[in-house]
Design an enzyme around this catalytic site. Structure first.
Site, PDB file in Angstrom:
ATOM      1  N   ASP A 174      -7.064   4.240  -3.965  1.00  0.00           N
ATOM      2  CA  ASP A 174      -7.755   4.460  -2.881  1.00  0.00           C
ATOM      3  C   ASP A 174      -8.062   5.561  -2.818  1.00  0.00           C
ATOM      4  OD1 ASP A 174      -7.770   2.137  -0.709  1.00  0.00           O
ATOM      5  OD2 ASP A 174      -7.780   4.161   0.385  1.00  0.00           O
ATOM      6  N   LYS A 198       0.651  -1.277  -0.245  1.00  0.00           N
ATOM      7  CA  LYS A 198      -0.329  -0.139  -0.157  1.00  0.00           C
ATOM      8  C   LYS A 198       0.987   1.384  -0.207  1.00  0.00           C
ATOM      9  CE  LYS A 198      -4.713   1.063   0.254  1.00  0.00           C
ATOM     10  NZ  LYS A 198      -5.460   0.256   0.247  1.00  0.00           N
TER      11      LYS A 198
HETATM   12  P1  NDP Z   1     -13.348   7.609  -2.599  1.00  0.00           P
HETATM   13  O1  NDP Z   1     -11.786   8.550  -1.833  1.00  0.00           O
HETATM   14  O2  NDP Z   1     -13.966   7.089  -4.064  1.00  0.00           O
HETATM   15  O3  NDP Z   1     -14.330   8.057  -1.643  1.00  0.00           O
HETATM   16  C1  NDP Z   1     -14.051   7.895  -0.403  1.00  0.00           C
HETATM   17  C2  NDP Z   1     -15.001   8.479   0.178  1.00  0.00           C
HETATM   18  O4  NDP Z   1     -15.399   7.908   1.662  1.00  0.00           O
HETATM   19  C3  NDP Z   1     -15.819  10.098   0.584  1.00  0.00           C
HETATM   20  O5  NDP Z   1     -16.646   9.565  -0.029  1.00  0.00           O
HETATM   21  C4  NDP Z   1     -14.917  10.344   1.197  1.00  0.00           C
HETATM   22  O6  NDP Z   1     -16.176  12.215   1.759  1.00  0.00           O
HETATM   23  C5  NDP Z   1     -15.452   9.884   2.157  1.00  0.00           C
HETATM   24  N1  NDP Z   1     -14.523   9.758   3.813  1.00  0.00           N
HETATM   25  C6  NDP Z   1     -13.208  10.003   3.317  1.00  0.00           C
HETATM   26  N2  NDP Z   1     -12.662   9.768   4.477  1.00  0.00           N
HETATM   27  C7  NDP Z   1     -12.923   9.928   5.085  1.00  0.00           C
HETATM   28  C8  NDP Z   1     -13.241  10.661   6.856  1.00  0.00           C
HETATM   29  N3  NDP Z   1     -12.158  10.907   6.979  1.00  0.00           N
HETATM   30  N4  NDP Z   1     -14.360  10.922   7.625  1.00  0.00           N
HETATM   31  C9  NDP Z   1     -15.425  11.064   6.754  1.00  0.00           C
HETATM   32  N5  NDP Z   1     -15.596  10.257   5.211  1.00  0.00           N
HETATM   33  C10 NDP Z   1     -14.452   9.811   4.808  1.00  0.00           C
HETATM   34  O7  NDP Z   1     -12.313   5.905  -2.130  1.00  0.00           O
HETATM   35  P2  NDP Z   1     -13.015   4.897  -2.140  1.00  0.00           P
HETATM   36  O8  NDP Z   1     -14.547   4.971  -2.399  1.00  0.00           O
HETATM   37  O9  NDP Z   1     -11.528   4.381  -3.337  1.00  0.00           O
HETATM   38  O10 NDP Z   1     -12.721   3.715  -0.778  1.00  0.00           O
HETATM   39  C11 NDP Z   1     -13.615   3.615   0.002  1.00  0.00           C
HETATM   40  C12 NDP Z   1     -13.088   2.851   1.491  1.00  0.00           C
HETATM   41  O11 NDP Z   1     -12.615   2.134   0.673  1.00  0.00           O
HETATM   42  C13 NDP Z   1     -11.472   3.024   1.640  1.00  0.00           C
HETATM   43  O12 NDP Z   1     -11.623   2.367   3.218  1.00  0.00           O
HETATM   44  C14 NDP Z   1     -10.661   1.996   1.055  1.00  0.00           C
HETATM   45  O13 NDP Z   1      -9.139   1.979   1.548  1.00  0.00           O
HETATM   46  C15 NDP Z   1     -11.521   0.930   0.487  1.00  0.00           C
HETATM   47  N6  NDP Z   1     -11.209   0.398  -0.803  1.00  0.00           N
HETATM   48  C16 NDP Z   1     -11.137   1.155  -1.788  1.00  0.00           C
HETATM   49  C17 NDP Z   1     -11.070  -0.108  -3.097  1.00  0.00           C
HETATM   50  C18 NDP Z   1     -11.480   0.454  -4.003  1.00  0.00           C
HETATM   51  O14 NDP Z   1     -10.891   0.121  -5.362  1.00  0.00           O
HETATM   52  N7  NDP Z   1     -10.711   1.734  -4.057  1.00  0.00           N
HETATM   53  C19 NDP Z   1     -10.926  -1.131  -2.098  1.00  0.00           C
HETATM   54  C20 NDP Z   1     -11.353  -2.270  -1.212  1.00  0.00           C
HETATM   55  C21 NDP Z   1     -11.369  -1.051  -0.462  1.00  0.00           C
HETATM   56  P3  NDP Z   1     -15.429  13.409   1.553  1.00  0.00           P
HETATM   57  O15 NDP Z   1     -15.284  13.040  -0.628  1.00  0.00           O
HETATM   58  O16 NDP Z   1     -15.632  14.308   1.517  1.00  0.00           O
HETATM   59  O17 NDP Z   1     -13.614  13.113   1.324  1.00  0.00           O
HETATM   60  O1  2IT Z   2      -7.855  -1.807  -0.683  1.00  0.00           O
HETATM   61  C1  2IT Z   2      -7.610  -2.081  -1.870  1.00  0.00           C
HETATM   62  O2  2IT Z   2      -7.967  -3.538  -1.897  1.00  0.00           O
HETATM   63  C2  2IT Z   2      -7.320  -1.172  -2.555  1.00  0.00           C
HETATM   64  N1  2IT Z   2      -8.143  -0.138  -2.381  1.00  0.00           N
HETATM   65  C3  2IT Z   2      -7.447  -1.993  -4.443  1.00  0.00           C
HETATM   66  C4  2IT Z   2      -6.340  -2.264  -4.403  1.00  0.00           C
HETATM   67  C5  2IT Z   2      -6.122  -2.650  -5.929  1.00  0.00           C
HETATM   68  O3  2IT Z   2      -4.761  -2.596  -5.888  1.00  0.00           O
HETATM   69  O4  2IT Z   2      -6.344  -3.030  -6.372  1.00  0.00           O
END
Ligand code: NDP
Ligand code: 2IT
Length: 458
Positions: A179, A139
């Protein structure tokens, strides 16, 4: 000494060694609460195996896993539109390369620090093992805050970040993806710079655009995969997703695609949220609403409060999604967003199932309460593995110089999520109950530890 006393003494010596090992980990990682929480969760589950299995114990496999293979930290220096010099810190944590090249996302957020990236990389190692694909765990990211930054500033930051990161990654070495705050646009800028610096066109990153080597379904995969996993959980407990009321937090990549798939499967999604508050729709959001919110969110820094089509909906700056009544809760925003009081509220409101879309969204105390309750609880390393699974398929596609199609990849995603559920069942079943935390951690540890034992001491 009688046989029983002797075996008791031996047992307690081993238990003491395990405790000492955990104390050493705490000592070596002061001020890293997120990392230590992630280690404790896995340690609790694998303790029996790691202590009973002589090879794993003697080779100190678990302790080795608490120390990343490598951590790279670097300066990212870039210029704003006004010509001001900015200095951020960038990192890549290459946690464990035992079963494949390091693989995991990049996060840009002011809260990013080494503890958060080490916890995410540690989790990623186990998550990636569960997918069944040959990917190690890593990461990275930066404490850069993209909110309010212009497109050109984002581009300059991404290029500066890659100017240092490029020497540490590669299709067979380490393959970053997105992420929080790293989506298609950022991957484009990052990959463009990587390509230019290395004079190669390879699968060194995933989440790429469809016109330059990306895989269909990667954008949707984490959210869709989460819903496929929820469907398996319900199915295993003779239930179905149709007509279930669903609470979702976040409104980014994971949250919006989970909402989209849940709605398509006739569930009623009543909440989304962001860092400014929670949007509640008593009668459920529609696919049309999700489309509009995707557009709104594509505009830099737009808050959910600005979502205009609020007929039947309310926005609260103070309420969390978890205060509303529902059957299913899907935290999809960030770590530690669901606290003990929230878990109590959900249990009181008789929520049936909670599956993590985000990484470690439940605090340790919230997780404990949920695991002790009747709620079906799935940890992120199992339920949100769809994103990295599709990344693995993108890597295969790139290595074979091929292009996948949406329906085939969506089928493959479904089949991987089903297989993860099967592993949880196989390793986590007790008295006809599935303990998903136990199943996911044991299944993943089994695979990673086997590989590490095969390599001998290093
Ligand atoms: P995005 O940046 O697309 O979205 C994040 C969302 O979470 C936004 O709505 C944001 O609100 C909110 N958010 C982020 N930080 C905070 C905070 N400190 N307090 C309140 N709200 C918050 O990210 P993803 O959707 O990609 O990721 C979301 C979660 O999923 C993370 O934990 C990530 O590690 C996990 N994840 C992501 C994967 C992926 O493929 N993208 C895969 C597996 C897990 P705002 O816009 O207002 O900041
Ligand atoms: O937390 C996660 O699994 C991710 N942000 C996706 C990682 C990836 O390599 O697709």
């Amino acid at each position: 000494m009688s046989k029983t006393t002797k075996s008791k003494t031996t047992k307690s010596k081993i238990a003491q060694e395990w405790e000492d090992m955990l104390a050493r980990v705490e000592c070596r990682n002061p001020n890293q609460p997120e990392f230590l929480t992630a280690v404790r969760e896995v340690a609790d589950v694998v303790e029996t195996k790691a202590c009973k299995d002589k090879a794993i114990r003697n080779q100190r496999i678990f302790e080795r896993l608490t120390e990343p293979d490598r951590v790279v930290s670097f300066r990212v220096c870039w210029e704003t539109d006004k010509g001001e010099i900015q200095i951020n810190r960038g990192w890549r944590v290459q946690h464990c390369g035992a079963i494949g090249p390091y693989k995991g996302g990049l996060r840009f957020h002011p809260s990013v620090n080494l503890s958060i990236l080490k916890f995410l990389a540690f989790e990623q190692t186990f998550k990636n093992a569960l997918t069944g694909l040959p990917m190690g765990g890593g990461k990275g990211g930066s404490d850069f805050d993209p909110s309010g930054r212009s497109d050109r500033e984002i581009m300059r930051f991404c290029q500066a970040f890659m100017t240092e990161l490029f020497r540490h990654i590669g299709p067979q070495t380490d393959v970053p993806a997105g992420d929080i705050n790293v989506g298609s646009r950022e991957i484009g800028y990052l990959y463009g710079k990587y390509k230019q610096l290395t004079n190669t066109f390879s699968g060194a990153m995933t989440g790429k655009g469809l016109s330059y080597g990306g895989a269909p379904v990667r954008v949707e995969a984490t959210g869709y995969g989460l819903i496929y996993f929820v469907r398996e959980m319900l199915d295993a407990h003779l239930d179905a997703i149709k007509d279930k009321t669903v609470l979702i937090s976040g409104s980014g990549n994971v949250a919006l695609h989970a909402a989209e798939r849940a709605i398509q499967l006739d569930a009623k999604v009543v909440t989304l949220s962001d860092s400014t508050g929670t949007l509640y729709f008593k009668d459920g959001l529609t696919e049309g609403h999700i489309k509009q919110i995707k557009k709104l969110k594509a505009k830099d820094g737009a808050s959910l409060e600005a979502f205009k089509d609020k007929q039947g909906g309310v926005f609260s700056k103070t309420k969390k999604p978890w205060s509303y009544k529902a059957d299913i809760a899907l935290p999809c925003a960030t770590q530690n967003e669901l606290e003990e009081a929230d878990a109590k509220q959900l249990i009181k409101n008789k929520v049936k199932l909670l599956a993590e879309g985000a990484n470690m969204p439940c605090t340790e105390k919230a997780q404990k309460l949920l695991r002790e309750s009747e709620v079906l609880y799935a940890p992120g390393k199992a339920s949100n593995a769809g994103g990295v699974a599709l990344s693995g398929l993108e890597m295969s596609q790139n290595a074979a110089f091929e292009k996948g199609d949406f329906d085939t990849l969506d089928e493959q995603l479904l089949s991987i999520m089903k297989s993860i559920h099967e592993k949880c069942k196989l390793f986590g079943s007790d008295d006809n109950q599935i303990d998903y935390v136990k199943g996911a951690n044991l299944a993943a540890f089994d695979k990673v530890s086997n590989a590490m034992l095969a390599f001998g001491v290093h």
